[in-house]
Scaffold this motif. Structure first.
Motif, PDB file in Angstrom:
ATOM      1  N   GLU A   1     -26.048 -10.420 114.816  1.00  0.00           N
ATOM      2  CA  GLU A   1     -26.261 -10.855 116.200  1.00  0.00           C
ATOM      3  C   GLU A   1     -27.463 -11.771 116.319  1.00  0.00           C
ATOM      4  O   GLU A   1     -27.447 -12.738 117.087  1.00  0.00           O
ATOM      5  CB  GLU A   1     -26.422  -9.637 117.108  1.00  0.00           C
ATOM      6  CG  GLU A   1     -25.131  -8.862 117.327  1.00  0.00           C
ATOM      7  CD  GLU A   1     -25.325  -7.580 118.122  1.00  0.00           C
ATOM      8  OE1 GLU A   1     -24.314  -7.016 118.580  1.00  0.00           O
ATOM      9  OE2 GLU A   1     -26.488  -7.134 118.271  1.00  0.00           O
TER      10      GLU A   1
ATOM     11  N   VAL B   1     -26.091 -15.249 114.995  1.00  0.00           N
ATOM     12  CA  VAL B   1     -25.079 -15.939 115.817  1.00  0.00           C
ATOM     13  C   VAL B   1     -25.614 -16.271 117.210  1.00  0.00           C
ATOM     14  O   VAL B   1     -25.050 -17.134 117.904  1.00  0.00           O
ATOM     15  CB  VAL B   1     -23.776 -15.118 115.917  1.00  0.00           C
ATOM     16  CG1 VAL B   1     -23.200 -14.869 114.524  1.00  0.00           C
ATOM     17  CG2 VAL B   1     -23.991 -13.805 116.654  1.00  0.00           C
ATOM     18  N   ASN B   2     -26.711 -15.622 117.613  1.00  0.00           N
ATOM     19  CA  ASN B   2     -27.320 -15.919 118.922  1.00  0.00           C
ATOM     20  C   ASN B   2     -28.406 -16.988 118.843  1.00  0.00           C
ATOM     21  O   ASN B   2     -29.072 -17.278 119.853  1.00  0.00           O
ATOM     22  CB  ASN B   2     -27.897 -14.643 119.542  1.00  0.00           C
ATOM     23  CG  ASN B   2     -26.815 -13.679 119.994  1.00  0.00           C
ATOM     24  OD1 ASN B   2     -25.721 -14.094 120.360  1.00  0.00           O
ATOM     25  ND2 ASN B   2     -27.101 -12.385 119.965  1.00  0.00           N
TER      26      ASN B   2
ATOM     27  N   GLU C   1     -24.407 -22.735 109.350  1.00  0.00           N
ATOM     28  CA  GLU C   1     -23.366 -22.171 108.496  1.00  0.00           C
ATOM     29  C   GLU C   1     -23.840 -20.769 108.098  1.00  0.00           C
ATOM     30  O   GLU C   1     -24.887 -20.625 107.477  1.00  0.00           O
ATOM     31  CB  GLU C   1     -23.190 -23.040 107.246  1.00  0.00           C
ATOM     32  CG  GLU C   1     -22.237 -22.443 106.204  1.00  0.00           C
ATOM     33  CD  GLU C   1     -22.228 -23.248 104.922  1.00  0.00           C
ATOM     34  OE1 GLU C   1     -21.147 -23.713 104.509  1.00  0.00           O
ATOM     35  OE2 GLU C   1     -23.321 -23.419 104.320  1.00  0.00           O
ATOM     36  N   TYR C   2     -23.084 -19.750 108.482  1.00  0.00           N
ATOM     37  CA  TYR C   2     -23.502 -18.376 108.205  1.00  0.00           C
ATOM     38  C   TYR C   2     -22.627 -17.774 107.108  1.00  0.00           C
ATOM     39  O   TYR C   2     -21.403 -17.690 107.240  1.00  0.00           O
ATOM     40  CB  TYR C   2     -23.442 -17.527 109.474  1.00  0.00           C
ATOM     41  CG  TYR C   2     -23.953 -16.111 109.284  1.00  0.00           C
ATOM     42  CD1 TYR C   2     -24.999 -15.842 108.406  1.00  0.00           C
ATOM     43  CD2 TYR C   2     -23.385 -15.051 109.969  1.00  0.00           C
ATOM     44  CE1 TYR C   2     -25.473 -14.556 108.220  1.00  0.00           C
ATOM     45  CE2 TYR C   2     -23.856 -13.757 109.799  1.00  0.00           C
ATOM     46  CZ  TYR C   2     -24.895 -13.517 108.913  1.00  0.00           C
ATOM     47  OH  TYR C   2     -25.349 -12.239 108.728  1.00  0.00           O
TER      48      TYR C   2
ATOM     49  N   PHE D   1     -16.899 -10.298 113.651  1.00  0.00           N
ATOM     50  CA  PHE D   1     -17.550 -11.540 114.070  1.00  0.00           C
ATOM     51  C   PHE D   1     -16.757 -12.762 113.585  1.00  0.00           C
ATOM     52  O   PHE D   1     -17.333 -13.810 113.311  1.00  0.00           O
ATOM     53  CB  PHE D   1     -18.983 -11.596 113.552  1.00  0.00           C
ATOM     54  CG  PHE D   1     -19.932 -10.660 114.247  1.00  0.00           C
ATOM     55  CD1 PHE D   1     -20.644 -11.057 115.366  1.00  0.00           C
ATOM     56  CD2 PHE D   1     -20.102  -9.363 113.783  1.00  0.00           C
ATOM     57  CE1 PHE D   1     -21.518 -10.197 116.008  1.00  0.00           C
ATOM     58  CE2 PHE D   1     -20.975  -8.485 114.416  1.00  0.00           C
ATOM     59  CZ  PHE D   1     -21.682  -8.898 115.533  1.00  0.00           C
ATOM     60  N   GLU D   2     -15.451 -12.597 113.486  1.00  0.00           N
ATOM     61  CA  GLU D   2     -14.586 -13.684 113.034  1.00  0.00           C
ATOM     62  C   GLU D   2     -14.796 -14.925 113.900  1.00  0.00           C
ATOM     63  O   GLU D   2     -14.858 -14.852 115.121  1.00  0.00           O
ATOM     64  CB  GLU D   2     -13.118 -13.253 113.111  1.00  0.00           C
ATOM     65  CG  GLU D   2     -12.155 -14.267 112.536  1.00  0.00           C
ATOM     66  CD  GLU D   2     -10.710 -13.786 112.584  1.00  0.00           C
ATOM     67  OE1 GLU D   2      -9.830 -14.549 112.155  1.00  0.00           O
ATOM     68  OE2 GLU D   2     -10.472 -12.656 113.063  1.00  0.00           O
ATOM     69  N   GLY D   3     -14.936 -16.056 113.221  1.00  0.00           N
ATOM     70  CA  GLY D   3     -15.189 -17.305 113.932  1.00  0.00           C
ATOM     71  C   GLY D   3     -16.661 -17.638 114.005  1.00  0.00           C
ATOM     72  O   GLY D   3     -17.035 -18.787 114.260  1.00  0.00           O
ATOM     73  N   LYS D   4     -17.502 -16.638 113.776  1.00  0.00           N
ATOM     74  CA  LYS D   4     -18.952 -16.855 113.793  1.00  0.00           C
ATOM     75  C   LYS D   4     -19.560 -16.751 112.393  1.00  0.00           C
ATOM     76  O   LYS D   4     -20.623 -17.310 112.135  1.00  0.00           O
ATOM     77  CB  LYS D   4     -19.613 -15.872 114.745  1.00  0.00           C
ATOM     78  CG  LYS D   4     -19.177 -16.073 116.197  1.00  0.00           C
ATOM     79  CD  LYS D   4     -19.857 -15.114 117.142  1.00  0.00           C
ATOM     80  CE  LYS D   4     -19.408 -15.371 118.581  1.00  0.00           C
ATOM     81  NZ  LYS D   4     -20.038 -14.431 119.546  1.00  0.00           N
TER      82      LYS D   4
ATOM     83  N   SER E   1     -19.150 -17.998 108.824  1.00  0.00           N
ATOM     84  CA  SER E   1     -18.475 -19.147 108.219  1.00  0.00           C
ATOM     85  C   SER E   1     -17.777 -18.796 106.911  1.00  0.00           C
ATOM     86  O   SER E   1     -16.649 -19.233 106.656  1.00  0.00           O
ATOM     87  CB  SER E   1     -19.480 -20.277 107.958  1.00  0.00           C
ATOM     88  OG  SER E   1     -20.248 -20.554 109.110  1.00  0.00           O
TER      89      SER E   1
ATOM     90  N   SER F   1     -34.356 -16.163 119.519  1.00  0.00           N
ATOM     91  CA  SER F   1     -33.175 -17.021 119.365  1.00  0.00           C
ATOM     92  C   SER F   1     -33.479 -18.468 118.987  1.00  0.00           C
ATOM     93  O   SER F   1     -32.559 -19.244 118.733  1.00  0.00           O
ATOM     94  CB  SER F   1     -32.351 -17.013 120.655  1.00  0.00           C
ATOM     95  OG  SER F   1     -33.104 -17.558 121.727  1.00  0.00           O
TER      96      SER F   1
END
Length: 249
Positions: free
Chosen positions: A21, A24-25, A32-33, A51-54, A56, A94
């Motif tokens: 979190e 992704v925040n 690129e994670y 967290f699919e889509g977040k 990479s 953040s």
């Protein structure tokens, strides 16, 4: 400027959600994670997949330990800058990544680092101690100095040119890499005087006197493998400096 953030984990279901979190925040738009899992069986994989889509890139397979997993992540990374955040850790706010990029651009730095807070394992809002890094000066490693590795952001080309983590140095692998990059190669490094990362307390190398002796041996090996010679007090100043982390700032 693209930034790759790596998280390595094994059975980290208790903490990895907070870690993810905090990444992704981030307000920086080009991250690129990458998550490298050692084959967890405690629900870690399900949390990552939520967290699919977040996330990479996600790899889950047996590895030879934390630094082998980090090397895998570095190999997968395509960003201009690479940061590593372990599953027990989380970014303090953040704007960490955007501030790191701004600093590295402004000074054309090869790498940068900041400060770190150790927090209670179950309650991340309770600060146990603070690692105030201070400005790096040439020769600082000789006086037992090192930056906190979770705050260490590096241009990817340095890993390509200077190498990745050595797997024969135990818990000193991150120390050796920073010694090799900063002290030996004399890269251009910047300091962001803010708490960038909060780390849950419970480090292996300092958990007992026996482990501290083993850590010192690996620290010495880090110098020798780079054909460097520490001062007679260098390796003992390194743990002694941690006493000041308990002073309230």
């Amino acid at each position: 400027m693209k930034v790759s953030i790596l998280t390595v984990v094994f059975n980290g279901a208790a903490t990895i959600r907070k870690c993810i979190e905090s990444i992704v925040n981030q307000d920086y738009p080009d991250i690129e994670y990458i998550v490298v899992d050692g084959g967890s069986r405690d629900g870690t994989q399900d949390i990552v997949k939520s967290f699919e889509g977040k996330v990479s890139k996600f790899v889950s397979e047996k590895d030879a330990g934390i630094y082998d997993a980090m090397n895998k992540g570095i190999q997968l990374a395509s960003g201009d800058i690479i940061g590593i955040l372990n599953a027990d850790d989380f970014y303090a706010y953040s704007t960490v990544v955007s501030e790191v990029v701004k600093l590295m651009r402004s000074g054309n730095y090869d790498a940068c680092y900041g400060d770190l807070e150790y927090v209670d394992f179950t309650n991340g809002s309770v600060v146990k101690r603070k690692w105030k890094s201070g400005l790096y000066r040439k020769g600082s490693f000789l006086n037992g100095w090192m930056p906190p590795h979770p705050t260490f952001f590096v241009r990817r080309e340095l890993y390509e040119r200077l190498g990745k983590f050595r797997l024969d140095l135990g818990s000193a692998a991150d120390y050796e890499l920073m010694l090799r990059f900063v002290h030996k190669a004399e890269i251009n490094i910047g300091y962001l005087p803010k708490v960038l990362v909060k780390m849950r307390s419970g480090g292996i190398s300092n958990s007992s006197f026996r482990n501290r002796i083993l850590a010192n041996r690996n620290d010495l090996k880090a110098w020798k493998t780079n054909d460097l010679t520490p001062r007679f007090y260098t390796l003992w100043l390194k743990p002694v400096r941690k006493i000041f982390q308990f002073i309230k700032f």
